[in-house]
Design an enzyme around this catalytic site. Structure first.
Site, short mmCIF file in Angstrom:
data_model
loop_
_atom_site.label_atom_id
_atom_site.label_comp_id
_atom_site.label_asym_id
_atom_site.label_seq_id
_atom_site.Cartn_x
_atom_site.Cartn_y
_atom_site.Cartn_z
N ASP A 27 0.83 -1.21 0.00
CA ASP A 27 0.00 0.00 0.00
C ASP A 27 0.86 1.26 0.00
O ASP A 27 1.77 1.40 0.82
CB ASP A 27 -0.88 0.03 1.26
CG ASP A 27 -2.03 -0.95 1.21
OD1 ASP A 27 -2.28 -1.53 0.12
OD2 ASP A 27 -2.69 -1.14 2.25
N GLY B 171 -3.41 -5.07 1.47
CA GLY B 171 -4.13 -6.11 0.72
C GLY B 171 -5.23 -6.65 1.62
O GLY B 171 -5.00 -6.91 2.81
N LYS B 172 -6.42 -6.79 1.04
CA LYS B 172 -7.55 -7.20 1.88
C LYS B 172 -7.29 -8.53 2.58
O LYS B 172 -7.56 -8.68 3.77
CB LYS B 172 -8.83 -7.26 1.03
CG LYS B 172 -9.24 -5.89 0.51
CD LYS B 172 -10.55 -5.90 -0.21
CE LYS B 172 -10.79 -4.60 -0.97
NZ LYS B 172 -10.78 -3.39 -0.15
N GLY B 173 -6.75 -9.50 1.85
CA GLY B 173 -6.50 -10.81 2.45
C GLY B 173 -5.49 -10.71 3.58
O GLY B 173 -5.71 -11.23 4.68
N ASN C 227 -4.55 -8.04 5.24
CA ASN C 227 -5.07 -7.24 6.36
C ASN C 227 -5.98 -8.09 7.24
O ASN C 227 -5.95 -8.01 8.47
CB ASN C 227 -5.88 -6.04 5.84
CG ASN C 227 -5.04 -5.03 5.09
OD1 ASN C 227 -3.82 -4.98 5.24
ND2 ASN C 227 -5.70 -4.22 4.26
N THR D 27 -22.16 -4.82 6.82
CA THR D 27 -21.60 -3.73 7.63
C THR D 27 -22.15 -2.41 7.09
O THR D 27 -22.14 -2.17 5.88
CB THR D 27 -20.07 -3.77 7.61
OG1 THR D 27 -19.61 -3.81 6.25
CG2 THR D 27 -19.53 -4.98 8.34
N ASP E 97 -11.64 -5.17 6.48
CA ASP E 97 -10.69 -6.28 6.67
C ASP E 97 -10.54 -6.58 8.16
O ASP E 97 -10.52 -7.74 8.57
CB ASP E 97 -9.33 -5.93 6.07
CG ASP E 97 -9.45 -5.42 4.63
OD1 ASP E 97 -10.40 -5.84 3.94
OD2 ASP E 97 -8.61 -4.60 4.22
N ARG F 47 -6.38 4.69 13.57
CA ARG F 47 -4.95 4.75 13.25
C ARG F 47 -4.76 4.82 11.74
O ARG F 47 -5.57 4.29 10.99
CB ARG F 47 -4.25 3.47 13.75
CG ARG F 47 -4.40 3.31 15.22
CD ARG F 47 -3.97 1.91 15.62
NE ARG F 47 -4.12 1.77 17.05
CZ ARG F 47 -4.17 0.62 17.69
NH1 ARG F 47 -4.06 -0.51 17.01
NH2 ARG F 47 -4.32 0.59 18.99
#
Ligand code: RIB
Length: 313
Positions: A16, A42-44, A46, A224, A256, A289
């Site tokens: 990122d 990365g979503k996975g 994270n 969500t 994530d 954060r």
């Protein structure tokens, strides 16, 4: 803390590059930013990081290129005490990368992601982790790697009767029947609309969308809704669980964090409401954060917020 459960995550590792600015630029405009953050995402990955810091022993199956960004993945998993045994390498694509803009006034983000090597994860590479799935408590994935890898994980989860959590992000067209048998389907409002055709703006419209999503063959729908909380139904029961009162500074990776925390709570055998509350706590702290994987909270932090906001249940 000692590990409370075991989770296999199949999905993306992305480097990122995040720029923070007082507002988003309009097309063709240059806006002066205030800072830059460069790190593992990365979503996975994270999700895996959130699950690991929440108390799970996490096995991450992903793929990187041979470029210098690949080292960030291996270093990250070593730093987090996670195995990098299933971090595969290809010379046919670069390590995934994302360009993220964060509006520091609202905490909102915009992302362009280049999946790169993540798109080349094969079914065979997922099957290579079969013994990890067999000994796991749950498995978790998203749609940021190859659809072939997602399908292979679903197959293994069914074979070993492990709860299969699928976060359908980033949203995209999938083959018919792709979501059939998913235990927990966890879209946000936009993704719920994309897959159901129902515009989701409220708990009521989330319920409408969820009815359609259940028809895809998923067993539980968890939508969500940002500040409005999280809506859950299994078709028989339903609930709207409020989220916490923490103020976001960077919402990137919130979904994530939610999914990683949720999968740990499910793996620990917590009831669905308690699992959703715990997931809300993990996500709420992560958005206070900057950054994605580095922003994920520890179990102690999430437990403390849970007690303060939800009490003991
Ligand atoms: O969900 C946030 C993630 O999406 C970022 O880490 C970025 O890599 C993109 O994939």
């Amino acid at each position: 803390m000692s590990k409370t459960c075991k989770i296999v995550v199949v999905g993306s590792f992305i480097s990122d590059i995040t720029g923070f600015a007082p507002r988003f630029p309009v097309d063709g405009e240059t806006v002066l930013g205030s800072s830059l953050k460069f790190g593992p995402g990365g979503k996975g990955s994270n999700q895996a990081t959130a699950a690991s810091r929440s108390g799970g022993e996490v096995v991450m199956v992903t793929k990187v290129g041979t470029d210098m960004l690949s080292g960030i993945a291996h270093q990250h998993y070593r730093n987090e005490g996670m195995t990098d045994k299933y971090v595969m390498t290809t010379d046919r694509a670069d390590t995934g990368a994302a360009f993220i803009e964060v509006n520091e006034t609202t905490g909102e983000n915009r992302i362009i992601v280049i999946k790169g090597a993540n798109d080349l994860i094969t079914a065979e590479e997922v099957y290579a982790a079969e013994e990890e799935v067999a000994s796991a408590d749950a498995v978790l994935t998203q749609l940021e790697a190859s659809l072939e890898s997602t399908a292979a994980l679903k197959e293994l989860a069914a074979k070993y009767r492990k709860p299969f959590v699928l976060n359908p992000a980033p949203m995209q067209e999938v083959p018919e029947g792709f979501f059939e048998g998913v235990d927990y389907f966890t879209p946000n409002e936009t993704e719920a609309e994309f897959f159901s055709g129902v515009k989701v703006t409220s708990p009521e419209s989330a319920e409408e969308a969820a009815k359609k999503l259940l028809k895809l063959g998923v067993k539980n729908v968890v939508i969500t809704l940002g500040k409005k909380g999280v809506f859950w139904t299994d078709g028989k029961e339903k609930a709207l669980v409020p989220t916490t009162d923490l103020k976001p500074v960077d919402t990137t990776g919130a979904g994530d964090a939610f999914n990683g925390g949720f999968t740990v709570a499910v793996s620990e055998g917590r009831d669905i409401i308690s699992a959703l509350k715990f997931a809300n706590c993990v996500a709420s702290i992560s958005v206070t954060r900057r950054g994605t994987s580095p922003a994920m909270p520890t179990r102690e932090e999430s437990d403390a917020l849970y007690r303060r906001f939800y009490g003991d249940h």
